[in-house]
Design a protein around this motif. Sequence first.
Motif, PDB file in Angstrom:
ATOM      1  N   CYS A   1       0.830  -1.216   0.000  1.00  0.00           N
ATOM      2  CA  CYS A   1       0.000   0.000   0.000  1.00  0.00           C
ATOM      3  C   CYS A   1       0.862   1.263   0.000  1.00  0.00           C
ATOM      4  O   CYS A   1       0.549   2.227  -0.708  1.00  0.00           O
ATOM      5  N   GLU A   2       1.914   1.252   0.786  1.00  0.00           N
ATOM      6  CA  GLU A   2       2.779   2.436   0.863  1.00  0.00           C
ATOM      7  C   GLU A   2       3.495   2.695  -0.456  1.00  0.00           C
ATOM      8  O   GLU A   2       3.658   3.852  -0.869  1.00  0.00           O
ATOM      9  N   GLN A   3       3.925   1.628  -1.122  1.00  0.00           N
ATOM     10  CA  GLN A   3       4.609   1.793  -2.404  1.00  0.00           C
ATOM     11  C   GLN A   3       3.692   2.401  -3.467  1.00  0.00           C
ATOM     12  O   GLN A   3       4.176   3.017  -4.423  1.00  0.00           O
ATOM     13  N   ARG A   4       2.393   2.238  -3.276  1.00  0.00           N
ATOM     14  CA  ARG A   4       1.424   2.732  -4.269  1.00  0.00           C
ATOM     15  C   ARG A   4       0.631   3.931  -3.755  1.00  0.00           C
ATOM     16  O   ARG A   4      -0.405   4.272  -4.314  1.00  0.00           O
ATOM     17  N   GLN A   5       1.101   4.550  -2.666  1.00  0.00           N
ATOM     18  CA  GLN A   5       0.462   5.734  -2.094  1.00  0.00           C
ATOM     19  C   GLN A   5      -1.028   5.507  -1.821  1.00  0.00           C
ATOM     20  O   GLN A   5      -1.869   6.363  -2.084  1.00  0.00           O
ATOM     21  N   MET A   6      -1.355   4.328  -1.287  1.00  0.00           N
ATOM     22  CA  MET A   6      -2.749   4.023  -0.938  1.00  0.00           C
ATOM     23  C   MET A   6      -2.954   4.413   0.528  1.00  0.00           C
ATOM     24  O   MET A   6      -3.008   3.568   1.423  1.00  0.00           O
ATOM     25  N   SER A   7      -3.056   5.717   0.765  1.00  0.00           N
ATOM     26  CA  SER A   7      -3.048   6.249   2.133  1.00  0.00           C
ATOM     27  C   SER A   7      -4.232   5.757   2.963  1.00  0.00           C
ATOM     28  O   SER A   7      -4.087   5.469   4.158  1.00  0.00           O
ATOM     29  N   GLU A   8      -5.398   5.643   2.361  1.00  0.00           N
ATOM     30  CA  GLU A   8      -6.577   5.206   3.121  1.00  0.00           C
ATOM     31  C   GLU A   8      -6.408   3.775   3.608  1.00  0.00           C
ATOM     32  O   GLU A   8      -6.731   3.442   4.761  1.00  0.00           O
ATOM     33  N   GLN A   9      -5.875   2.907   2.722  1.00  0.00           N
ATOM     34  CA  GLN A   9      -5.664   1.503   3.105  1.00  0.00           C
ATOM     35  C   GLN A   9      -4.550   1.395   4.153  1.00  0.00           C
ATOM     36  O   GLN A   9      -4.623   0.551   5.051  1.00  0.00           O
ATOM     37  N   VAL A  10      -3.536   2.247   4.029  1.00  0.00           N
ATOM     38  CA  VAL A  10      -2.450   2.255   5.026  1.00  0.00           C
ATOM     39  C   VAL A  10      -3.015   2.564   6.408  1.00  0.00           C
ATOM     40  O   VAL A  10      -2.721   1.877   7.393  1.00  0.00           O
ATOM     41  N   ARG A  11      -3.851   3.602   6.485  1.00  0.00           N
ATOM     42  CA  ARG A  11      -4.450   3.970   7.783  1.00  0.00           C
ATOM     43  C   ARG A  11      -5.320   2.846   8.327  1.00  0.00           C
ATOM     44  O   ARG A  11      -5.285   2.537   9.521  1.00  0.00           O
ATOM     45  N   SER A  12      -6.093   2.235   7.444  1.00  0.00           N
ATOM     46  CA  SER A  12      -6.994   1.157   7.871  1.00  0.00           C
ATOM     47  C   SER A  12      -6.214  -0.018   8.458  1.00  0.00           C
ATOM     48  O   SER A  12      -6.545  -0.526   9.533  1.00  0.00           O
ATOM     49  N   ILE A  13      -5.156  -0.439   7.763  1.00  0.00           N
ATOM     50  CA  ILE A  13      -4.344  -1.573   8.233  1.00  0.00           C
ATOM     51  C   ILE A  13      -3.680  -1.236   9.567  1.00  0.00           C
ATOM     52  O   ILE A  13      -3.684  -2.040  10.507  1.00  0.00           O
ATOM     53  N   CYS A  14      -3.115  -0.028   9.653  1.00  0.00           N
ATOM     54  CA  CYS A  14      -2.424   0.374  10.881  1.00  0.00           C
ATOM     55  C   CYS A  14      -3.383   0.436  12.068  1.00  0.00           C
ATOM     56  O   CYS A  14      -3.038   0.038  13.190  1.00  0.00           O
ATOM     57  N   LYS A  15      -4.596   0.928  11.828  1.00  0.00           N
ATOM     58  CA  LYS A  15      -5.586   1.003  12.918  1.00  0.00           C
ATOM     59  C   LYS A  15      -5.979  -0.386  13.397  1.00  0.00           C
ATOM     60  O   LYS A  15      -6.102  -0.633  14.601  1.00  0.00           O
ATOM     61  N   ILE A  16      -6.174  -1.294  12.432  1.00  0.00           N
ATOM     62  CA  ILE A  16      -6.535  -2.677  12.797  1.00  0.00           C
ATOM     63  C   ILE A  16      -5.443  -3.294  13.662  1.00  0.00           C
ATOM     64  O   ILE A  16      -5.710  -3.894  14.716  1.00  0.00           O
ATOM     65  N   MET A  17      -4.199  -3.156  13.217  1.00  0.00           N
ATOM     66  CA  MET A  17      -3.083  -3.753  13.961  1.00  0.00           C
ATOM     67  C   MET A  17      -2.868  -3.057  15.298  1.00  0.00           C
ATOM     68  O   MET A  17      -2.512  -3.700  16.291  1.00  0.00           O
ATOM     69  N   ALA A  18      -3.090  -1.742  15.345  1.00  0.00           N
ATOM     70  CA  ALA A  18      -2.934  -1.008  16.612  1.00  0.00           C
ATOM     71  C   ALA A  18      -3.977  -1.461  17.629  1.00  0.00           C
ATOM     72  O   ALA A  18      -3.657  -1.680  18.808  1.00  0.00           O
ATOM     73  N   MET A  19      -5.209  -1.614  17.180  1.00  0.00           N
ATOM     74  CA  MET A  19      -6.278  -2.085  18.077  1.00  0.00           C
ATOM     75  C   MET A  19      -5.988  -3.488  18.587  1.00  0.00           C
ATOM     76  O   MET A  19      -6.188  -3.795  19.766  1.00  0.00           O
ATOM     77  N   ARG A  20      -5.503  -4.333  17.693  1.00  0.00           N
ATOM     78  CA  ARG A  20      -5.200  -5.711  18.086  1.00  0.00           C
ATOM     79  C   ARG A  20      -4.079  -5.728  19.132  1.00  0.00           C
ATOM     80  O   ARG A  20      -4.147  -6.457  20.129  1.00  0.00           O
ATOM     81  N   ALA A  21      -3.041  -4.911  18.905  1.00  0.00           N
ATOM     82  CA  ALA A  21      -1.925  -4.850  19.857  1.00  0.00           C
ATOM     83  C   ALA A  21      -2.387  -4.291  21.195  1.00  0.00           C
ATOM     84  O   ALA A  21      -1.972  -4.767  22.261  1.00  0.00           O
ATOM     85  N   LEU A  22      -3.266  -3.292  21.152  1.00  0.00           N
ATOM     86  CA  LEU A  22      -3.762  -2.688  22.391  1.00  0.00           C
ATOM     87  C   LEU A  22      -4.581  -3.688  23.198  1.00  0.00           C
ATOM     88  O   LEU A  22      -4.461  -3.764  24.424  1.00  0.00           O
TER      89      LEU A  22
END
Length: 652
Positions: A454-475
Amino acid sequence: MEEVDVEPTITNIPAISDGKHMGFAWGPGDILVYETRYKASGASGSGCSFIHEIRKDEDIYSPILRKLFNESHHIFVGLQTIREDLPSKSKKPQFVSISKNYRSVIRACMEELQQVAVSTKNTELATQCGNQVSILLAIELIWNLCEVLFIDAAPAGSLLLHLLDWVRLHKADVDEKAREVLQSESPAEHRDYWDVVVSYVLQGRLEEVRQMLVKQANLQPAARSMYKQMDTLLSKMPFYNPGGTQTLTEFDVKWRHWHEEVDRCLQDNSFASNRHLELICKILLGDEDTLLDHKELLGTWYHFLVTRLLFCHPTVKLTELHYYAQSCMTMFLDSRSVPEPLDNILLAAFEFDIHQVIKECSIALNNWWFVAHLTDLLDHCKLLQSHNLHFGSNLREFLLLEYASGLFTHHSLWQLAVDYFDHCPEFGRVYLELQIERVPLETERKALKVLRVCEQRQMSEQVRSICKIMAMRALRNNRLGSALSWSIRAKDAAFATLISERFLQDYCAKGTFSDLDLIDNLGPAMLLSDRLTFLGKYREFHKLYGEKRFREAAKLLLSLMTAKIAPQSFWMTLLTDALPLLEQKEVIFTADQTYELMFCLEELTSSLNITASSTDRPMQEEDVEVTKVELLRLALARNLAQAIVKEGTVEI
């Protein structure tokens, strides 16, 4: 070729009664079928329903076929790098080479599947591998013909040579039979000897025929002259040499002279006393009745077609093939039999109807791999430019999108699909954005792979979505460092604030920070939120204190409160941290700084109403807070006095 278009197994569904119904749920690569129950008024039911998963594409779960997908992906990516501005003549050899590479991958998979089918003791697996081999054989047969007719597009003369190679490659059973005959004690007396000889003649392999006839001639000294005459005819048969100096017209004249010589031998009854040699002579003349009498050795109508062209029309052109193909199929197949899907596909190829070939293959084959890659190659050869679909995408892109979407349902092949979407200029990006969100993020390693895509293709919305999912899971798993790292990557200020609060709460409870490496290396990321900034700066205060840089530590501690960066709920902790600095022998805080600390303390006590008469909290907690305040006031007063004395002394 029943395997190409297999009829699905019929499953009888019992009549639905007692309020039972069937429900369906579509997934990214499969369908869930389940039984539902509707209760009528007053009715009651018990028991559970079964859920069945119906997979869209079973082939991607085959370990051997996964190699096909992986290897062909590399070839596909290489094909996309061929420059468009190169002249067609220089690109054609590259396209032919790429086509051969695709076929070699298919062949390698077939051989591996055959080995598994032979070696396994699992009957079901052996049957499955056998079916897959049959399908790959058909795919390679079609691809090879498309390579000859469309990609290489050989001229008259060379065309027949390519078709002969095509038939020989896909009619290899004669070589197995020949080995069996030659390994016997007396090959010329073997029951399959003449079948092998005739099969070689039908394939135009005249050198092998001559070698076989020598064995028969040695057994029949009286007929040696007759065999010698046949050997002469066979050796004289001209074959076109594309690299030679002979023109096509000269070859045609030479071939006609040879053909007339064969005809004279037949008319003179030169071989009348030997039915086998007479049969060979008739085949060399291309006698249709004789050829059709040997359907069993020919096997297929397209073998019959190539043999007929070899002995009747060796200078056939691409534009003439459709006429001969149709007539040969009609003559060869029983008038009452219906052509198989494979027959229709090959006939469409001989008729140079590329779009019909792709359409028939899409219907008959069980996945999109073949049509997607073949269409992509043909599109690069500029053979599909005139055909666009009404819903916005061209045929190449549509098939690549379908194929790549299927790959995305697999736990590892989705990575290959990304490159296919990248090379679909119209809808590839949209499909990738939709499909990437469906990839299950079972581990952080996989999440990082998806994130990198996603980052290589500047897919910012998908980047945020993935990071939020992983952050919630870690929390949820109380992994605060990982959660903070993901929230920073997502640039989610609110979530970073929440996790920073948790870090501070943990510090208050334990007296130490967890994940020090992360906090120490926040860098510019700490500016994402005020709370994160405070967390980073507060950790910096502790480092300065640990390094005995007390004046810098004191200045930073004071600025955290006066600049309102620190939450007021944390001021008591900060003021408590100031106590050791206030108790130092050397004066750390200046008079002005001490006044500011006093002001902060008074503001805190007034807002929290910490007084001796407060009765809102338990007595023990109240006593602790009051004691802290009194100690701080005493320390601040003592430090102020020392600071004033020191500063006054310096001025004098």
